[in-house]
Design an enzyme around this catalytic site. Structure first.
Site, PDB file in Angstrom:
ATOM      1  N   CYS A 129       0.813  -1.230   0.000  1.00  0.00           N
ATOM      2  CA  CYS A 129       0.000   0.000   0.000  1.00  0.00           C
ATOM      3  C   CYS A 129       0.845   1.278   0.000  1.00  0.00           C
ATOM      4  O   CYS A 129       0.572   2.223  -0.744  1.00  0.00           O
ATOM      5  CB  CYS A 129      -0.942  -0.011   1.202  1.00  0.00           C
ATOM      6  N   HIS A 249      -2.994   6.256   4.597  1.00  0.00           N
ATOM      7  CA  HIS A 249      -1.558   6.345   4.875  1.00  0.00           C
ATOM      8  C   HIS A 249      -1.047   7.716   4.427  1.00  0.00           C
ATOM      9  O   HIS A 249      -1.402   8.202   3.346  1.00  0.00           O
ATOM     10  CB  HIS A 249      -0.777   5.298   4.068  1.00  0.00           C
TER      11      HIS A 249
END
Ligand code: A2P
Length: 350
Positions: A129, A249
């Site tokens: 990710c 994130h």
């Protein structure tokens, strides 16, 4: 037109749930979605596109008739079942790290290296990710100005560690606020000896420690970047940190470009039209991305672009994206969409 049968392995998990959502809104021609999970969930029902689907246990036979299998149930499940799915004629798009560094397996961010899909032998890996959003933001800059160095520090959401980790964080927060005793069982890594609370805390460890004092997560960012950018010479270092955020994130990225004519304005211009990127950068009105504003969105958001004080070719960027969407589920579904538009899927009904 060809219509595909698509299996989602890990359909009850944090990423699997989003994969189903992304498939529901995808332009892919879909005949059927099969939802697979562990034996524990078999028989339970999930609503998909307004219909109830029964969850099946993941077995080799569950892949009979499947054209595309999206895996997000952990590396061990991928290692056990991805070859079985391929044996039955499916293309596997694997969201775990099981095959990412296998030289015969393409590692793909569709905005960056779609042509790598042509080399596939049945399995395609979805990058980590943190790597995906960094590639979406940096590759357009690299194409225009060249890139010699990347130093990244991540601020990673707890959902990247799965649904159980999010529950643990919320339980810890509730108990801390009530002055009750709390437990830490999962983070920083279920497989490590010691565990620390994540609520009201930050943990400078994601995954286990590996060579030279770096964690596996940090090595993933380093090695995957080199593979996706097909550049073994690029200098790259990473520090990966877990923060008490549910989704999204964030990354503080320092880059050094090759072309000395690069400017902040030039980089902003490149990013303004870059696929999958949304520029949110205006300090005069405090415009910059945050995990909450990126939550549920498909784009990779970039802000805080500024030149380094000392290094003329050095720039700093702040990059945020929903780790479950572009960082996992959406990228996997976009890979399937690219395979379709590039006519790389052998359809079972042909
Ligand atoms: P289940 O809900 O049946 O345990 P997360 O990343 O949120 O922790 O989710 C992990 C996903 O992987 C879940 O869908 C989980 O299903 C699935 N899973 C875990 N172990 C297996 C297994 N042995 N076979 C298939 N799916 C599994």
């Amino acid at each position: 037109m060809n219509k595909y049968t698509i299996a989602v392995v890990g359909a009850t998990g944090a990423v699997g749930t989003k994969m189903i959502e992304m498939l529901e809104s995808s332009a892919l021609p879909i005949r059927e979605i099969k939802v697979l999970a562990s034996k524990r969930s078999a028989g339970r029902k999930l609503m998909v596109n307004g219909s109830e689907l029964v969850i099946e246990e993941t077995t080799p036979e569950a892949f009979d008739g499947v054209d595309i299998a999206l895996f997000s149930a952990g590396g061990d499940v991928s290692k056990q079942f991805a070859p079985e799915a391929v044996k039955r004629g499916a293309i596997v798009i694997d969201n775990t790290s099981a095959y990412r560094m296998d030289p015969t397996v393409p590692l793909v961010v569709p905005e960056v290296n779609p042509e790598a899909l042509k080399q596939h032998n049945g399995i395609i890996s979805n990058p980590n990710c943190s790597t995906i959003q960094m590639m979406v933001a940096l590759d357009p800059i690299r194409k225009k100005y060249g890139l010699s160095r990347i130093i990244v520090s991540t601020y990673q959401a707890v959902s990247g560690a799965g649904i159980a980790a999010v529950k643990e964080m919320k339980d810890q927060a509730r108990k801390m606020l009530n002055n009750e005793t709390y437990e830490a069982i999962i983070l920083p890594s279920g497989g490590d000896k010691k565990h620390y609370p994540i609520a009201f805390n930050i943990l400078p460890q994601i995954d286990l420690f590996a060579e030279e004092g770096y964690t596996y997560e940090e090595w993933k960012m380093i090695n995957e970047t080199k593979k996706i950018m097909s550049d073994n010479e690029i200098k790259i270092s990473a520090t990966c940190v877990r923060v008490p955020v549910v989704s999204g994130h964030s990354e503080s990225i320092y880059i050094e470009v090759v072309d000395e004519s690069a400017t902040v304005a030039g980089i902003k211009e490149v990013l303004e039209t870059a696929p999958g990127v949304e520029l949110q950068d205006d300090p005069s009105v405090q415009l910059y991305p945050t995990p909450l504003t990126a939550d549920g969105k498909k784009e990779t958001f970039v802000g805080r672009i500024r030149q380094d004080i000392d290094v003329k070719t050095g720039y700093h960027l702040w990059v945020v994206s929903d780790n479950l969407i572009k960082g996992a589920a959406l990228n996997s579904v976009q890979i399937a969409e690219k395979l379709h538009t590039m006519s790389l899927i052998k359809n079972k009904m042909n």
